[in-house]
Write an enzyme that holds these catalytic residues in place. Structure first.
Site, mmCIF file in Angstrom:
data_model
loop_
_atom_site.group_PDB
_atom_site.id
_atom_site.type_symbol
_atom_site.label_atom_id
_atom_site.label_comp_id
_atom_site.label_asym_id
_atom_site.label_seq_id
_atom_site.Cartn_x
_atom_site.Cartn_y
_atom_site.Cartn_z
ATOM 1 N N HIS A 61 0.860 -1.182 0.000
ATOM 2 C CA HIS A 61 0.000 0.000 0.000
ATOM 3 C C HIS A 61 0.899 1.236 0.000
ATOM 4 O O HIS A 61 1.924 1.254 0.678
ATOM 5 C CB HIS A 61 -0.897 -0.004 1.243
ATOM 6 C CG HIS A 61 -1.690 1.254 1.402
ATOM 7 N ND1 HIS A 61 -2.677 1.612 0.508
ATOM 8 C CD2 HIS A 61 -1.635 2.254 2.327
ATOM 9 C CE1 HIS A 61 -3.194 2.778 0.892
ATOM 10 N NE2 HIS A 61 -2.584 3.193 1.987
ATOM 11 N N CYS A 175 -4.479 2.799 -4.861
ATOM 12 C CA CYS A 175 -3.666 3.666 -3.990
ATOM 13 C C CYS A 175 -2.407 4.173 -4.674
ATOM 14 O O CYS A 175 -2.068 5.353 -4.588
ATOM 15 C CB CYS A 175 -3.326 2.952 -2.690
ATOM 16 S SG CYS A 175 -2.276 1.482 -2.890
#
Length: 302
Positions: A61, A175
């Site tokens: 992430h 993301c």
């Protein structure tokens, strides 16, 4: 990836297991003369729950951190799913509702503080550039626009083959793409990035040329194609959340049968359905370099 005029309200049916952006705050206006450090932040997905487990698979992430030299305050900015990854990747099949029901919005989250331990322990926290308060404030305006018009999370990248020069049928919107857009915006505003390697995760499906099927109304509406509607619903059924391990393995076999043995995948992208004639190697998780950007206008001192 399509831009929309505004972000629609979310349906109360969509429930998050973990509240979206619980400590979020408005992006502050910085003093023009401030000097702000910009940090690349990366950690394994669900690190807070599973530690480095997904780090071994390079499922990461991404976020970006800022530190103001005038106030000493740190901030984190990231973009992620409102209702977790599963909801963004597969729909709900609701009783009495013909069309699959999607809870697939993603959005930006800005909050004070950088959780050093979270990013450093199994990931990355590294300075990538320094910007002025003026550049930060311009970036903040762009974030507002980006967040109001790019609203749907898309897990998959879809390509024709694993080759570097392969045709990309569909780009993911997740993301890391937000972080890449943010870096590019900063570069366009004059930020000069350090020469360091930056890798990102992509989850890729491999397919022959996709076939357009239609939108929710044309497939599932009163004049819709009942056979196609049943095939789409049937495809998504095994991807539902599972109550037992046994149920999971039964459905996993159905998924393997459909996607690998029968080369079928139904993709929902920009509110439209596409059929993907799947091909070897079907699915791949890659962690590859995307270089830090070079600006599109002349740099100015910060």
């Amino acid at each position: 990836h399509r831009r929309f005029d505004y972000r629609p309200k979310t349906d109360p049916y969509c429930q998050a297991r973990y509240t979206f952006c619980p400590t979020g705050s408005a992006i502050p206006v910085m003093k023009e003369e401030d000097v702000i450090e910009v940090y690349r932040l990366q950690a394994p997905v669900w690190e807070f729950k599973y530690g480095d487990l997904l780090g071994h698979l390079k499922i990461m992430h991404d976020a970006v951190g800022f530190k103001s030299s005038l106030t000493g305050k740190n901030y984190t900015m990231e973009w992620y799913e409102l209702f977790q990854l599963g909801n963004c990747t597969f729909p709900h099949l609701r009783p009495g509702v013909d069309a699959p029901f999607w809870c697939n919005q993603g959005a930006a989250c800005f909050y004070e503080g950088i959780d050093d331990a979270h990013w450093k322990e199994n990931g990355t926290l590294v300075l990538v550039t320094t910007i002025s308060g003026t550049m930060f404030n311009e970036m903040a305006k762009w974030v507002k626009y980006d967040n109001e018009t790019g609203i749907y999370y898309e897990t998959w990248t879809v390509q024709a083959s694993p080759d570097k020069q392969s045709i990309v049928w569909f780009d993911a919107y997740e993301c890391s793409k937000f972080i890449l857009r943010t870096y590019q915006k900063l570069a366009d505003l004059g930020a000069v990035f350090k020469k360091i390697q930056t890798n990102y995760t992509s989850i890729i499906l491999f397919s022959e040329e996709p076939i357009y099927l239609g939108n929710e109304t044309s497939i599932f509406g009163p004049e819709g194609n009942k056979t196609l509607a049943a095939a789409v619903r049937d495809f998504y059924y095994p991807f539902k959340p599972h109550r037992t391990v046994g149920e999971f393995f039964v459905d996993l076999l159905k998924i393997i049968d459909r996607v690998i043995l029968n080369h079928q995948f139904y993709l929902f992208y920009n509110l439209e359905y596409w059929f993907l004639p799947m091909k070897f190697p079907y699915l791949k998780i890659i962690y590859e370099e995307v270089p830090l950007p070079i600006g599109s206008k002349t740099s100015f001192g910060v």
